[in-house]
Design a protein around this motif. Sequence first.
Motif, PDB file in Angstrom:
ATOM      1  N   UNK A 122       9.592  -8.331  -5.631  1.00 47.32           N
ATOM      2  CA  UNK A 122       9.813  -6.901  -5.883  1.00 47.32           C
ATOM      3  C   UNK A 122       8.874  -6.400  -6.980  1.00 47.32           C
ATOM      4  N   UNK A 123       8.722  -7.181  -8.061  1.00 47.10           N
ATOM      5  CA  UNK A 123       7.836  -6.763  -9.158  1.00 47.10           C
ATOM      6  C   UNK A 123       6.387  -6.686  -8.693  1.00 47.10           C
ATOM      7  N   UNK A 124       6.003  -7.623  -7.821  1.00 43.09           N
ATOM      8  CA  UNK A 124       4.639  -7.605  -7.285  1.00 43.09           C
ATOM      9  C   UNK A 124       4.426  -6.347  -6.455  1.00 43.09           C
ATOM     10  N   UNK A 125       5.398  -6.047  -5.590  1.00 48.51           N
ATOM     11  CA  UNK A 125       5.294  -4.856  -4.753  1.00 48.51           C
ATOM     12  C   UNK A 125       5.303  -3.589  -5.609  1.00 48.51           C
ATOM     13  N   UNK A 126       6.160  -3.561  -6.629  1.00 45.86           N
ATOM     14  CA  UNK A 126       6.277  -2.369  -7.463  1.00 45.86           C
ATOM     15  C   UNK A 126       4.998  -2.126  -8.255  1.00 45.86           C
ATOM     16  N   UNK A 127       4.313  -3.214  -8.626  1.00 47.81           N
ATOM     17  CA  UNK A 127       3.047  -3.075  -9.338  1.00 47.81           C
ATOM     18  C   UNK A 127       2.028  -2.319  -8.502  1.00 47.81           C
ATOM     19  N   UNK A 128       1.984  -2.626  -7.201  1.00 47.93           N
ATOM     20  CA  UNK A 128       1.058  -1.925  -6.320  1.00 47.93           C
ATOM     21  C   UNK A 128       1.514  -0.506  -6.029  1.00 47.93           C
ATOM     22  N   UNK A 129       2.817  -0.324  -5.859  1.00 46.35           N
ATOM     23  CA  UNK A 129       3.353   1.022  -5.622  1.00 46.35           C
ATOM     24  C   UNK A 129       3.022   1.931  -6.804  1.00 46.35           C
ATOM     25  N   UNK A 130       3.122   1.396  -8.011  1.00 42.22           N
ATOM     26  CA  UNK A 130       2.820   2.183  -9.214  1.00 42.22           C
ATOM     27  C   UNK A 130       1.353   2.612  -9.270  1.00 42.22           C
ATOM     28  N   UNK A 131       0.510   1.920  -8.538  1.00 44.53           N
ATOM     29  CA  UNK A 131      -0.908   2.262  -8.507  1.00 44.53           C
ATOM     30  C   UNK A 131      -1.267   3.066  -7.246  1.00 44.53           C
ATOM     31  N   UNK A 132      -0.242   3.597  -6.566  1.00 43.73           N
ATOM     32  CA  UNK A 132      -0.477   4.521  -5.464  1.00 43.73           C
ATOM     33  C   UNK A 132      -0.483   3.910  -4.076  1.00 43.73           C
ATOM     34  N   UNK A 165     -14.437  12.080  -5.414  1.00 39.70           N
ATOM     35  CA  UNK A 165     -15.044  10.805  -5.772  1.00 39.70           C
ATOM     36  C   UNK A 165     -14.555   9.739  -4.792  1.00 39.70           C
ATOM     37  N   UNK A 166     -15.483   9.125  -4.081  1.00 41.81           N
ATOM     38  CA  UNK A 166     -15.111   8.109  -3.092  1.00 41.81           C
ATOM     39  C   UNK A 166     -14.688   6.818  -3.788  1.00 41.81           C
ATOM     40  N   UNK A 167     -13.700   6.160  -3.224  1.00 43.40           N
ATOM     41  CA  UNK A 167     -13.282   4.858  -3.726  1.00 43.40           C
ATOM     42  C   UNK A 167     -14.403   3.844  -3.543  1.00 43.40           C
ATOM     43  N   UNK A 168     -14.461   2.853  -4.427  1.00 48.33           N
ATOM     44  CA  UNK A 168     -15.469   1.807  -4.281  1.00 48.33           C
ATOM     45  C   UNK A 168     -14.868   0.443  -4.572  1.00 48.33           C
ATOM     46  N   UNK A 169     -15.709  -0.553  -4.590  1.00 46.91           N
ATOM     47  CA  UNK A 169     -15.273  -1.942  -4.766  1.00 46.91           C
ATOM     48  C   UNK A 169     -14.473  -2.128  -6.058  1.00 46.91           C
ATOM     49  N   UNK A 170     -14.912  -1.434  -7.120  1.00 49.44           N
ATOM     50  CA  UNK A 170     -14.294  -1.671  -8.423  1.00 49.44           C
ATOM     51  C   UNK A 170     -12.914  -1.041  -8.532  1.00 49.44           C
ATOM     52  N   UNK A 171     -12.609  -0.079  -7.658  1.00 49.76           N
ATOM     53  CA  UNK A 171     -11.247   0.472  -7.634  1.00 49.76           C
ATOM     54  C   UNK A 171     -10.247  -0.583  -7.196  1.00 49.76           C
ATOM     55  N   UNK A 172     -10.554  -1.242  -6.072  1.00 48.84           N
ATOM     56  CA  UNK A 172      -9.595  -2.237  -5.592  1.00 48.84           C
ATOM     57  C   UNK A 172      -9.619  -3.476  -6.475  1.00 48.84           C
ATOM     58  N   UNK A 173     -10.772  -3.767  -7.098  1.00 42.44           N
ATOM     59  CA  UNK A 173     -10.835  -4.920  -8.012  1.00 42.44           C
ATOM     60  C   UNK A 173      -9.959  -4.681  -9.231  1.00 42.44           C
ATOM     61  N   UNK A 174      -9.975  -3.445  -9.731  1.00 41.04           N
ATOM     62  CA  UNK A 174      -9.122  -3.138 -10.890  1.00 41.04           C
ATOM     63  C   UNK A 174      -7.649  -3.199 -10.514  1.00 41.04           C
ATOM     64  N   UNK A 175      -7.306  -2.773  -9.288  1.00 38.31           N
ATOM     65  CA  UNK A 175      -5.918  -2.869  -8.840  1.00 38.31           C
ATOM     66  C   UNK A 175      -5.488  -4.330  -8.748  1.00 38.31           C
ATOM     67  N   UNK A 176      -6.377  -5.175  -8.220  1.00 41.76           N
ATOM     68  CA  UNK A 176      -6.064  -6.600  -8.115  1.00 41.76           C
ATOM     69  C   UNK A 176      -5.944  -7.230  -9.488  1.00 41.76           C
ATOM     70  N   UNK A 177      -6.835  -6.883 -10.412  1.00 39.90           N
ATOM     71  CA  UNK A 177      -6.766  -7.453 -11.763  1.00 39.90           C
ATOM     72  C   UNK A 177      -5.489  -7.029 -12.472  1.00 39.90           C
ATOM     73  N   UNK A 178      -5.059  -5.793 -12.219  1.00 41.84           N
ATOM     74  CA  UNK A 178      -3.790  -5.331 -12.793  1.00 41.84           C
ATOM     75  C   UNK A 178      -2.634  -6.167 -12.257  1.00 41.84           C
ATOM     76  N   UNK A 179      -2.688  -6.470 -10.971  1.00 38.43           N
ATOM     77  CA  UNK A 179      -1.646  -7.295 -10.365  1.00 38.43           C
ATOM     78  C   UNK A 179      -1.684  -8.713 -10.920  1.00 38.43           C
ATOM     79  N   UNK A 180      -2.887  -9.275 -11.052  1.00 44.28           N
ATOM     80  CA  UNK A 180      -3.012 -10.650 -11.539  1.00 44.28           C
ATOM     81  C   UNK A 180      -2.607 -10.773 -13.004  1.00 44.28           C
ATOM     82  N   UNK A 181      -2.651  -9.649 -13.730  1.00 41.75           N
ATOM     83  CA  UNK A 181      -2.274  -9.692 -15.148  1.00 41.75           C
ATOM     84  C   UNK A 181      -0.785  -9.954 -15.346  1.00 41.75           C
TER      85      UNK A 181
END
Length: 787
Positions: free
Chosen positions: A496-506, A606-622
């Motif tokens: 649930x916390x993993x899912x909520x982390x992604x939900x919080x990022x949109x 502003x179009x999404x790019x590689x670093x957008x999803x990388x930052x989302x993943x790094x936030x999750x991995x944190x």
Amino acid sequence: MNILSNWLREWVNPNVTDEALAEQLTMAGLEVDGIAPIAPAFKGVVVGYVISCEKHADADKLNLCQVDVGEAENLQIICGAKNIRSGLKVIVATVGAELPDGLKIKKAKLRGVESFGMICSESELGITDSSEGIAELENDAPIGQDIRAYLNLDDHIIELDVTPNRGDCFSVLGVARELSAHYNLAFNLPEFEALAQGDCAIGASVSDTQACPKYLTRTIIGIDNTVKTPKWMADKLVRSGQQLHSPVVDITNFVLLELGQPMHGFDLSKLEGDIKVRMAKSGEQIELLNEIIVKLKEDTLVIADGGSVLAIAGIMGGMSSATQSNSSNILLESAFFEPISIAGKARSYGLHTESSLRFERGVDFNMTELAMERATQLIVEICGGQASKINACIDKNALPKLKPISINQEKIQKILGFALDSDWIEQKFINLGFEISQKTNNSWVIIPPSFRFDIRIPVDLIEELARLYGYDKLPVQKLSLESSISTISEADISQYDIMQSLVNRGYQEVITYSFISEKYQNLISPEAKKIRLSNPISADMSIMRSSLISGLLQTVESNQRRGHTDARFFEIGLCFDGIKADEQSNKLAAIVTGNRFSPQWSVDLQALDFFDIKSDLESLLSLTDAEFSFEAAQHVALQKGQTAKIILKGEQVGWIGALSPILQKQLSLPECYLFEIDLANIKSGSIAQYKPLSSYQQSGRDIALVLDENIPVAELIQSIKAMQQQCFIEVNLFDVYTGEGVELGKKSVALSLTYQSPEGTLTETQLNVKVDEVLALMQTQYSAILR
């Protein structure tokens, strides 16, 4: 499936209304979607006989008829139907009759001539939606009889929604058997026997007895297939949703509905040699009865003769060998095809037939002889002819085994929550056709009947008892549960916390099928092991997924078609490298596409790019306490130069990157960025500990290093963190520069170092010492120089 209540009552006739009978079927698990009369309510309509028919003196299109309706005097009725003529049996609405549309028949005068009634069409009585001219009745229709009684219009059509596990209920016989068990009525399977002489003129052989353990044929010589199908049979077929054809076809359809056994008739004069039940050969094709030509696959079971394929086994016959109105000699077929050999084959050819519907779910393999006798009996009675003896190809070892199942009162009470009377249990099993091979005071060994393919384990038997007892009558009991509460480490990160982390990022969660098409499997994971379904829902759902990416791409594709161009989706689900438990793993995947923010007047898109999803993943991995890293790599589905492996402790645990432009074009998708990671690797965190905040200010230093352009910045940052300097807080990248002033093949990396002491504000000297340590490491490990 549609079934007629009166047809059902010919087999078993409980003393209840049709509505109550339908309710009982629903409570028994055979859901009734609807019950409707054959015709709406009307009265005062009878069978009439047109004695004479003459033209109206003042109207060319009207006829003056004298009609006998069984009363003392004939009725004078004016009729304008084109097919009206003398000597015809017709439907007459007498004066005072009330028709379905509310019309009340009165004495009328047309062009100066009185009319005492109305000669009706079937559509005027609501029997059909439309009709051309008045209804023409059989010559033996009794004059004066109420038309509702003659046409059996007080019957009801019961529409059943039969679940896939109850293939035995796709027939009048099967539903009647269910009702007999519910109402404790006697039920005996009827016996049919046709007079047979001589051997079958056509031989038959089966090459794959696992797919076809039982195949029966017989010839019937000298039939008259031009006769009219009897009204009683035609009415049952039409009202059950079947179309009328020739008598032979109508009879096989009738047996299908009555006994649940699909059958087929071949024109004997069109056969070349003996019948062969075999697998199709490469390149073979057949024109089916629906006039569609299909190219056969080699895994398809077919019926063939010495010259060509005659039918797709268990699905549909071919046009070349079909019986016609001029057919005088036929070969009748009744067979049992193993469900797995038929399952999915009809769909693979874009077909859905009454035959495949039943064979896929399982047909009673003990019904083939009875159905053959029943069809033969009806053909001889209606069309005449002489039947041969049955030619049987049977492999008893390949027929389904009826394995005994043990059950006892303790198990029943544990599942249902209450005890059932032993005599009642035995009676219900007997009523359903089950055999009790052994029994004690509180236990039984039950052998399921050949028509119940869904009964395999004890809980299946208990479900049968619950159905017959009545789901609505089951007593409510308090549940008791013996369970041991296992401990969960506080360091574990919940899903649930993993899912909520992604939900919080949109992000939005999606759930897709575990089945994908072979096309997507080849695009995403061409080297992965392909686990094929033996009975897929469709060709697009034939492979068990080895990655979640395919489902996310299909979701993006679906949303794009509907105008939803900005998307952030994630999914958590099982992926399959095999069918064993240790070959299945839970993965987390996410995908982004479109713009970073919603359109607004103050900021350009502003179009999404590689670093957008990388930052989302790094936030999750944190969320974890593990050190993940990224390593440039290549993946067949991802774009070269924007793809990286996700590394944990030297092992790859996932992928991140931009969707390959080749796949974008093939799938008509926009630019997409995605990642996929094994879920287990992000579920271990650390226990939170208290750490006092420093009341002293932070101190920062910026350094710019010139080093080889191939060295990843992430590696620099990890090395600095690994020094574990006292008072170190964080290090961040804030600039990367290449160009004028920087040597070719080099890059300038600007890092911000932050320190803070809990004991006091750091001095300039203390800060310089720490920065010098970092510079020394960078020089030693990466040959970096201070710019």
